[in-house]
Write a protein that holds these residues in place. Structure first.
Motif, mmCIF file in Angstrom:
data_model
loop_
_atom_site.group_PDB
_atom_site.id
_atom_site.type_symbol
_atom_site.label_atom_id
_atom_site.label_comp_id
_atom_site.label_asym_id
_atom_site.label_seq_id
_atom_site.Cartn_x
_atom_site.Cartn_y
_atom_site.Cartn_z
ATOM 1 N N MET A 148 0.829 -1.198 0.000
ATOM 2 C CA MET A 148 0.000 0.000 0.000
ATOM 3 C C MET A 148 0.867 1.253 0.000
ATOM 4 N N TYR A 149 1.855 1.275 0.880
ATOM 5 C CA TYR A 149 2.704 2.457 0.953
ATOM 6 C C TYR A 149 3.520 2.622 -0.330
ATOM 7 N N SER A 150 4.060 1.535 -0.843
ATOM 8 C CA SER A 150 4.857 1.601 -2.075
ATOM 9 C C SER A 150 4.026 2.135 -3.232
ATOM 10 N N ASN A 151 2.794 1.701 -3.316
ATOM 11 C CA ASN A 151 1.907 2.185 -4.375
ATOM 12 C C ASN A 151 1.582 3.661 -4.210
ATOM 13 N N ARG A 202 -9.814 9.886 -10.584
ATOM 14 C CA ARG A 202 -8.696 9.944 -9.639
ATOM 15 C C ARG A 202 -8.473 8.579 -8.993
ATOM 16 N N GLU A 203 -8.635 7.524 -9.755
ATOM 17 C CA GLU A 203 -8.461 6.175 -9.205
ATOM 18 C C GLU A 203 -7.368 5.359 -9.891
ATOM 19 N N PRO A 204 -6.293 5.975 -10.392
ATOM 20 C CA PRO A 204 -5.220 5.151 -10.963
ATOM 21 C C PRO A 204 -4.600 4.226 -9.921
ATOM 22 N N GLY A 205 -4.736 4.590 -8.634
ATOM 23 C CA GLY A 205 -4.200 3.743 -7.575
ATOM 24 C C GLY A 205 -4.829 2.361 -7.554
ATOM 25 N N VAL A 206 -6.089 2.258 -7.973
ATOM 26 C CA VAL A 206 -6.741 0.948 -8.041
ATOM 27 C C VAL A 206 -6.037 0.078 -9.079
ATOM 28 N N LEU A 207 -5.730 0.685 -10.233
ATOM 29 C CA LEU A 207 -5.023 -0.058 -11.277
ATOM 30 C C LEU A 207 -3.608 -0.424 -10.838
ATOM 31 N N LEU A 208 -2.934 0.489 -10.160
ATOM 32 C CA LEU A 208 -1.596 0.187 -9.643
ATOM 33 C C LEU A 208 -1.643 -1.040 -8.742
ATOM 34 N N TRP A 209 -2.602 -1.057 -7.834
ATOM 35 C CA TRP A 209 -2.718 -2.170 -6.899
ATOM 36 C C TRP A 209 -2.968 -3.489 -7.637
ATOM 37 N N ARG A 210 -3.733 -3.418 -8.715
ATOM 38 C CA ARG A 210 -4.099 -4.643 -9.437
ATOM 39 C C ARG A 210 -3.069 -5.077 -10.479
ATOM 40 N N GLY A 211 -1.981 -4.326 -10.600
ATOM 41 C CA GLY A 211 -0.895 -4.788 -11.459
ATOM 42 C C GLY A 211 -0.733 -4.064 -12.778
ATOM 43 N N LYS A 241 -9.817 -4.374 -19.146
ATOM 44 C CA LYS A 241 -10.721 -5.520 -18.962
ATOM 45 C C LYS A 241 -10.072 -6.575 -18.076
ATOM 46 N N LYS A 242 -8.789 -6.764 -18.242
ATOM 47 C CA LYS A 242 -8.043 -7.756 -17.464
ATOM 48 C C LYS A 242 -8.159 -7.479 -15.968
ATOM 49 N N HIS A 243 -8.210 -6.201 -15.594
ATOM 50 C CA HIS A 243 -8.232 -5.824 -14.188
ATOM 51 C C HIS A 243 -9.626 -5.434 -13.700
ATOM 52 N N ASN A 244 -10.659 -5.785 -14.454
ATOM 53 C CA ASN A 244 -12.052 -5.466 -14.081
ATOM 54 C C ASN A 244 -12.220 -3.980 -13.773
ATOM 55 N N PHE A 245 -11.630 -3.160 -14.630
ATOM 56 C CA PHE A 245 -11.609 -1.714 -14.440
ATOM 57 C C PHE A 245 -12.209 -1.066 -15.684
ATOM 58 N N PHE A 246 -13.462 -0.603 -15.551
ATOM 59 C CA PHE A 246 -14.137 0.007 -16.689
ATOM 60 C C PHE A 246 -13.392 1.256 -17.148
ATOM 61 N N THR A 247 -13.372 1.478 -18.443
ATOM 62 C CA THR A 247 -12.691 2.656 -18.979
ATOM 63 C C THR A 247 -13.356 3.932 -18.497
ATOM 64 N N ILE A 248 -12.536 4.863 -18.050
ATOM 65 C CA ILE A 248 -13.020 6.149 -17.547
ATOM 66 C C ILE A 248 -13.640 6.950 -18.682
ATOM 67 N N SER A 249 -14.738 7.615 -18.399
ATOM 68 C CA SER A 249 -15.348 8.513 -19.377
ATOM 69 C C SER A 249 -15.502 9.887 -18.743
#
Length: 487
Positions: A148-151, A202-211, A241-249
């Motif tokens: 978490m801290y590294s991300n 403002r959720e790129p951190g979710v993608l970072l966490w998921r790889g 799609k791989k990370h179950n992260f819908f494209t931001i609009s």
């Protein structure tokens, strides 16, 4: 069950008939085909074939019954049970209204516009990173805490470098998460990879966490051939799609009704997963916010609505947006369980989302989380926030209430982090990111033909005409278009 036994089968049938005619979607009907018995609404007892004649054949159409069985709701069952079980002597002092019994009063009294005290904000860490004594929080492992801290550090560095790249004219647009790093990363840590994310921006951190890799971030911002969006989206409009992260609009709050629908589909398929949809405080002024919450509440969809209340919707202070006590109180109006949390406290966010996820999935219900935070950076590279807020206010939140520093103090105080690790991490991330930008910048852009694909099997004449005109324009004015675009 006892309540049903006290009511004759004819009374039950007549009551069901009335309810089916007036409020068909308000209750669930279950058919037990194997036993040949018809089951009443809401866990009631069986109705025999002899008494079936009392029931309206239209209301009990077989296809309709099967449909309602699939879309049954637990809330409606509880309300209906309460409706039938009333043995109160005060029936003349209340009205049986759809949705529940409402008592009468002879005193004219308006509901207050707000309570005397504001809804408290849940937190675990003090501003200096010390753990609050006797606090209630979800334990986090050393591995997850360090990640978490590294991300959070990675996101901080990524924002700084991409922001400078935009100022240098290398990308067209950027938007930072400065001051809000704990929200996306700590919430992502509390979720499963099967949970579906509908972000705002403002959720790129979710993608970072998921790889999601730094190279993938760079490719999207530069809109090259490796970008999953084929260069069609603005920078920072990530999707995977791989990370179950819908494209931001870009349109604000449109993802909230979509989240309610996706969550309901998970419920229909009995998935042990939920949907998490993020929104800013400004987005709660949009109609889609209200539609999304109402849909989710009525359909009992397993979705977490996560609002980042950062004090400023672009240039509008929250005091100029709404008169309510923030966003958390809006949940009750729609029948949604809600909590207010310190968005700059990573442990508090992690704990709140962990509990919210468990309730959303196990109880099949929506949850609203309001995270109080602060946008330290400008709204985007198109904004200068010093024009509408005081510089000392920004400095205070950046230094005294910094979520990255607070969490670092905690992991360092308990012996999970050191100064040496800090230096190695920051140097490594910076080096990787600069290399990723160089690669992304040199990768050619998608060909113009890709602007007109992926929608129709056979492009209609108007699209073919547009493509023809675009190619002619590029040929006539080559200096106005990047040289690395393939015509």
């Amino acid at each position: 069950m006892a309540n049903w036994l006290r009511i004759s089968s004819r009374t039950v049938a007549n009551h069901i008939k009335k309810r089916m005619n007036k409020e068909f979607m308000g209750g669930a009907v279950h058919v037990n085909q194997s036993s040949g018995l018809w089951w009443g609404l809401n866990r009631g007892g069986p109705v025999s074939d002899r008494n079936r004649r009392h029931m309206d054949p239209l209301a009990w159409n077989r296809a309709t019954l099967l449909c309602v069985q699939r879309f049954k709701t637990t809330l409606a069952e509880k309300q209906h049970d309460s409706f039938l079980s009333s043995d109160s002597d005060d029936d003349n002092q209340s009205v049986d209204f759809p949705g529940g019994k409402v008592s009468y009063t002879s005193e004219m009294s308006f509901i207050s516009e707000s309570s005397q005290t504001r809804v408290p904000c849940y937190r675990v860490l003090e501003d200096d990173g010390d753990l609050i004594s006797d606090c209630d929080f979800q334990q986090v492992s050393k591995e997850d805490a360090v990640k978490m801290y590294s991300n959070m550090v990675t996101l901080q560095i990524m924002d700084n470098i991409f922001y400078e790249a935009q100022r240098q004219g290398r990308i067209s647009f950027y938007l930072t998460s400065a001051g809000e790093e704990a929200i996306s990363i700590a919430s992502a840590a509390a979720l499963s990879e099967q949970d579906i994310i509908l972000p705002q921006y403002r959720e790129p951190g979710v993608l970072l966490w998921r790889g999601f890799t730094l190279q993938e971030f760079a490719d999207q911002c530069f809109g090259n051939k490796a970008d999953y969006g084929k260069g069609r989206q603005m920078p920072i409009h990530y999707g995977s799609k791989k990370h179950n992260f819908f494209t931001i609009s870009s349109p604000i709050a449109t993802q909230l009704p979509q989240a309610a629908g996706i969550a309901y589909s998970l419920k229909m398929d009995n998935k042990k997963a939920c949907v998490v949809s993020y929104i800013g405080d400004g987005g709660t002024s949009e109609g889609d916010f209200h539609a999304g919450l109402n849909f989710a509440a009525v359909m009992e969809a397993p979705v977490i609505f996560f609002c980042r209340n950062n004090g400023w919707a672009i240039s509008t202070n929250v005091s100029e947006q709404f008169r309510s006590d923030g966003i958390v109180v809006k949940g009750r109006a729609y029948g949604i369980r809600s909590i207010r949390v310190d968005g700059n406290d990573a442990l508090a966010v992690y704990s709140a989302v962990s509990a919210a996820r468990e309730m959303a999935i196990n109880e099949q219900r929506p949850i609203l989380i309001e995270a109080l935070t602060y946008r330290v950076g400008h709204h985007s590279t198109s904004d200068d926030s010093t024009k509408y807020r005081q510089l000392d206010e920004i400095v205070y939140w950046k230094k005294a209430r910094n979520p990255v520093n607070r969490f670092r103090n905690w992991v360092q105080n308990i012996g999970w982090w050191s100064e040496q690790q800090e230096a190695q991490l920051r140097n490594s991330v910076r080096k990787q990111l600069l290399e990723a930008i160089q690669v992304a910048e040199k990768t050619e852009k998608p060909p113009l033909s890709e602007l007109f694909t992926d929608v129709y099997d056979h492009p209609p004449s108007n699209l073919e005409e547009q493509e023809k005109h675009l190619r002619e324009t590029v040929t006539r004015h080559p200096k106005d278009y990047p040289s690395d675009i393939s015509v």
